[in-house]
Design an enzyme around this catalytic site. Structure first.
Site, PDB file in Angstrom:
ATOM      1  N   ASP A  16       0.975  -1.212  -0.123  1.00  0.00           N
ATOM      2  CA  ASP A  16      -0.003   0.143   0.094  1.00  0.00           C
ATOM      3  C   ASP A  16       0.851   1.130   0.044  1.00  0.00           C
ATOM      4  O   ASP A  16       0.976   1.965   0.913  1.00  0.00           O
ATOM      5  CB  ASP A  16      -1.170  -0.036   1.146  1.00  0.00           C
ATOM      6  CG  ASP A  16      -0.101  -0.080   2.614  1.00  0.00           C
ATOM      7  OD1 ASP A  16       0.952  -0.443   2.517  1.00  0.00           O
ATOM      8  OD2 ASP A  16      -1.075   0.267   3.461  1.00  0.00           O
ATOM      9  N   ASP A  21       6.843   1.078   1.805  1.00  0.00           N
ATOM     10  CA  ASP A  21       6.710  -0.044   0.885  1.00  0.00           C
ATOM     11  C   ASP A  21       7.452   0.339  -0.577  1.00  0.00           C
ATOM     12  O   ASP A  21       7.688  -0.489  -1.152  1.00  0.00           O
ATOM     13  CB  ASP A  21       5.320   0.072   0.268  1.00  0.00           C
ATOM     14  CG  ASP A  21       4.139  -0.096   1.546  1.00  0.00           C
ATOM     15  OD1 ASP A  21       3.587  -1.137   1.793  1.00  0.00           O
ATOM     16  OD2 ASP A  21       3.933   0.932   2.433  1.00  0.00           O
ATOM     17  N   ASN A  45      -2.582   2.554   3.440  1.00  0.00           N
ATOM     18  CA  ASN A  45      -1.812   3.909   3.940  1.00  0.00           C
ATOM     19  C   ASN A  45      -2.600   4.823   3.169  1.00  0.00           C
ATOM     20  O   ASN A  45      -2.783   6.211   3.925  1.00  0.00           O
ATOM     21  CB  ASN A  45      -0.560   3.926   3.360  1.00  0.00           C
ATOM     22  CG  ASN A  45       0.361   3.192   4.401  1.00  0.00           C
ATOM     23  OD1 ASN A  45       0.301   3.277   5.451  1.00  0.00           O
ATOM     24  ND2 ASN A  45       1.322   2.576   3.540  1.00  0.00           N
ATOM     25  N   THR A 130       2.860  -6.236   2.685  1.00  0.00           N
ATOM     26  CA  THR A 130       3.504  -5.169   3.428  1.00  0.00           C
ATOM     27  C   THR A 130       2.194  -4.019   3.707  1.00  0.00           C
ATOM     28  O   THR A 130       2.594  -2.878   3.799  1.00  0.00           O
ATOM     29  CB  THR A 130       4.844  -4.444   2.904  1.00  0.00           C
ATOM     30  OG1 THR A 130       4.210  -4.044   1.529  1.00  0.00           O
ATOM     31  CG2 THR A 130       5.804  -5.576   2.564  1.00  0.00           C
ATOM     32  N   PHE A 171      -0.420  -0.707  12.637  1.00  0.00           N
ATOM     33  CA  PHE A 171      -1.336  -0.413  11.682  1.00  0.00           C
ATOM     34  C   PHE A 171      -1.836  -1.365  10.621  1.00  0.00           C
ATOM     35  O   PHE A 171      -3.054  -1.417  10.325  1.00  0.00           O
ATOM     36  CB  PHE A 171      -0.550   0.784  10.701  1.00  0.00           C
ATOM     37  CG  PHE A 171      -1.482   1.073   9.756  1.00  0.00           C
ATOM     38  CD1 PHE A 171      -2.500   2.124   9.746  1.00  0.00           C
ATOM     39  CD2 PHE A 171      -1.260   0.952   8.481  1.00  0.00           C
ATOM     40  CE1 PHE A 171      -3.090   2.625   8.829  1.00  0.00           C
ATOM     41  CE2 PHE A 171      -1.922   1.241   7.238  1.00  0.00           C
ATOM     42  CZ  PHE A 171      -2.896   2.319   7.516  1.00  0.00           C
ATOM     43  N   ASN A 172      -1.114  -2.223   9.997  1.00  0.00           N
ATOM     44  CA  ASN A 172      -1.311  -3.114   8.984  1.00  0.00           C
ATOM     45  C   ASN A 172      -2.424  -4.099   9.740  1.00  0.00           C
ATOM     46  O   ASN A 172      -3.266  -4.691   9.034  1.00  0.00           O
ATOM     47  CB  ASN A 172      -0.055  -3.713   8.596  1.00  0.00           C
ATOM     48  CG  ASN A 172       0.686  -3.019   7.679  1.00  0.00           C
ATOM     49  OD1 ASN A 172       0.153  -1.906   7.030  1.00  0.00           O
ATOM     50  ND2 ASN A 172       1.767  -3.416   7.274  1.00  0.00           N
ATOM     51  N   HIS A 245      10.086   0.119   8.008  1.00  0.00           N
ATOM     52  CA  HIS A 245       9.397  -1.249   8.244  1.00  0.00           C
ATOM     53  C   HIS A 245       9.376  -2.266   7.189  1.00  0.00           C
ATOM     54  O   HIS A 245       9.794  -3.464   7.190  1.00  0.00           O
ATOM     55  CB  HIS A 245       7.868  -1.057   8.627  1.00  0.00           C
ATOM     56  CG  HIS A 245       7.484  -0.039   9.616  1.00  0.00           C
ATOM     57  ND1 HIS A 245       7.743  -0.268  10.836  1.00  0.00           N
ATOM     58  CD2 HIS A 245       7.144   1.327   9.513  1.00  0.00           C
ATOM     59  CE1 HIS A 245       7.690   0.900  11.743  1.00  0.00           C
ATOM     60  NE2 HIS A 245       7.270   1.920  10.639  1.00  0.00           N
ATOM     61  N   ASP A 246       8.701  -1.855   5.939  1.00  0.00           N
ATOM     62  CA  ASP A 246       8.469  -2.971   5.145  1.00  0.00           C
ATOM     63  C   ASP A 246       9.639  -3.609   4.464  1.00  0.00           C
ATOM     64  O   ASP A 246       9.370  -4.761   4.153  1.00  0.00           O
ATOM     65  CB  ASP A 246       7.365  -2.394   3.828  1.00  0.00           C
ATOM     66  CG  ASP A 246       6.125  -1.826   4.679  1.00  0.00           C
ATOM     67  OD1 ASP A 246       5.773  -2.386   5.430  1.00  0.00           O
ATOM     68  OD2 ASP A 246       5.443  -1.014   3.963  1.00  0.00           O
TER      69      ASP A 246
HETATM   70  C1  BDR Z   1       3.205  -0.377   8.657  1.00  0.00           C
HETATM   71  O1  BDR Z   1       2.047   0.687   8.591  1.00  0.00           O
HETATM   72  C2  BDR Z   1       2.266   1.427   7.411  1.00  0.00           C
HETATM   73  O2  BDR Z   1       2.134   2.781   7.426  1.00  0.00           O
HETATM   74  C3  BDR Z   1       3.650   1.107   6.776  1.00  0.00           C
HETATM   75  O3  BDR Z   1       3.551   1.073   5.247  1.00  0.00           O
HETATM   76  C4  BDR Z   1       4.142  -0.251   7.298  1.00  0.00           C
HETATM   77  O4  BDR Z   1       3.484  -1.183   6.382  1.00  0.00           O
HETATM   78  C5  BDR Z   1       4.019  -0.107   9.581  1.00  0.00           C
HETATM   79  O5  BDR Z   1       3.235   0.004  10.882  1.00  0.00           O
HETATM   80 CA    CA Z   2       3.075  -0.504   3.997  1.00  0.00          CA
END
Ligand code: BDR
Ligand code: CA
Length: 330
Positions: A16, A21, A45, A130, A171-172, A245-246
């Site tokens: 996303d 990403d 996102n 991701t 978040f994911n 993160h991703d």
């Molecule tokens: C995840 O949330 C999104 O905002 C980032 O792209 C990542 O995948 C981190 O919590």
């Molecule tokens: Ca992401």
């Protein structure tokens, strides 16, 4: 006799974009240890229209051609969509200027594209989500037989500790807890790269300097992405440097030694009054629940950044050779 390198691992990124990403796509496309078969998008996102446009933008500036980009689900399975414009901006990829994308969108729904690739590819394929797990949950629900054709799901999401979207949830996972629940209960071999490990992938000023030092348009775009990401991480969470993160999930597939894991049971909280979307990780095997995941705990940050910078370097040079045009004017 030198040992020949292992054949590249076939992967599909479900994403996303999203600043991190974008770097995950570049790492997957630029590292020879993986064979990027497709990029699928989902709402997370930002809206699906924006995350799909952003995936096409990233492919365009990175000179990634011949990898299909397909749009998937435009909302979570049950709850309404709640985008992360506070983190990624109104476009989902605020910061750099992007030219009009020249990379198109495949006509198939992301879930159908993944299904077709799984069916047609001669060997099992690794999925690297991701983003919210809506597409992957739909795939496993609509085509249960596909589970056997997935080599592994290596995802960015969850945490062994605290959340980021709220104190309990990442978040994911919080963006579609029902989908995450389906994926974690699917029985497909699963690796979870959560916040506890991705917070070790910090884009320090030295890292930014490595991207600008590449001397390519793409290196500068990465630095601009990370500069914007740094600003929101500083403002929202007080991080001196933002965590990327991703790409950690992609790095785990590229070289498992970069991301150390332990086996554990992971369940997704669906009902908690304050904890919906939390990943409950039984690190010390106290519950008797069976192991269903490898849980990432430790990142070799130096090797991680070497791999990301090398991939961006390779893509950037190739993009310049084939004449990818950067965005024009102010
Ligand atoms: C995840 O949330 C999104 O905002 C980032 O792209 C990542 O995948 C981190 O919590
Ligand atoms: Ca992401």
């Amino acid at each position: 006799m030198p040992v020949p390198p292992a054949p590249p691992v076939p992967i599909i990124i479900d994403c996303d974009p999203g600043h991190d990403d974008a770097l995950a796509i570049m790492l997957a496309a630029g590292d020879p240890a993986v064979d990027l078969l497709a990029i699928t998008t989902v709402a997370g996102n930002q809206t699906l229209a924006k995350t799909t446009l952003n995936a096409r933008r990233v492919c365009t500036v990175a000179g990634i051609a011949g990898v299909p980009v397909a749009a998937g689900c435009d909302r979570p399975l049950v709850q309404p969509l709640d985008v992360a414009d506070d983190v990624h901006g109104a476009s989902g990829l605020d910061g750099p200027r992007f030219p009009e994308p020249t990379v198109g969108v495949a006509p198939e729904h992301a879930v159908d594209l993944i299904h077709r690739i799984l069916r047609e590819h001669p060997e099992p394929v690794t999925l690297v989500p991701t983003a919210p797990l809506t597409n992957i949950a739909l795939l496993l629900t609509r085509y249960p037989e596909d589970a056997a054709r997935i080599r592994e799901i290596v995802l960015m999401g969850g945490s062994t500790e605290r959340g980021n979207r709220n104190p309990a949830a990442e978040f994911n996972i919080l963006s579609d807890p029902e989908a995450a629940d389906i994926v974690f209960r699917s029985g497909v071999p699963l690796t979870m790269c959560g916040l506890n490990v991705t917070h070790q992938a910090l884009a320090t000023p030295e890292v930014l300097a490595r991207f600008t030092g590449l001397g390519t348009e793409l290196g500068q775009i990465c630095a601009d992405l990370l500069t914007y990401f740094a600003s929101t991480y500083r403002e929202l969470w007080g991080f001196p440097d933002p965590p990327l993160h991703d790409p950690v999930a992609v790095a785990r597939v590229i070289d498992p030694g970069i991301v150390r894991c332990v086996e554990a049971n992971v369940v997704v909280e669906l009902r908690g009054r304050y904890t919906r979307g939390a990943t409950v990780v039984d690190l010390h095997r106290r519950t008797g629940r069976p192991v269903n995941a490898r849980v990432a705990t430790t990142l070799d940050a130096d090797r991680f950044w070497d791999r990301v910078v090398t991939a961006v370097c390779a893509l950037g040079r190739r993009a310049e050779r084939i004449g990818v045009r950067p965005a024009e004017g102010p």
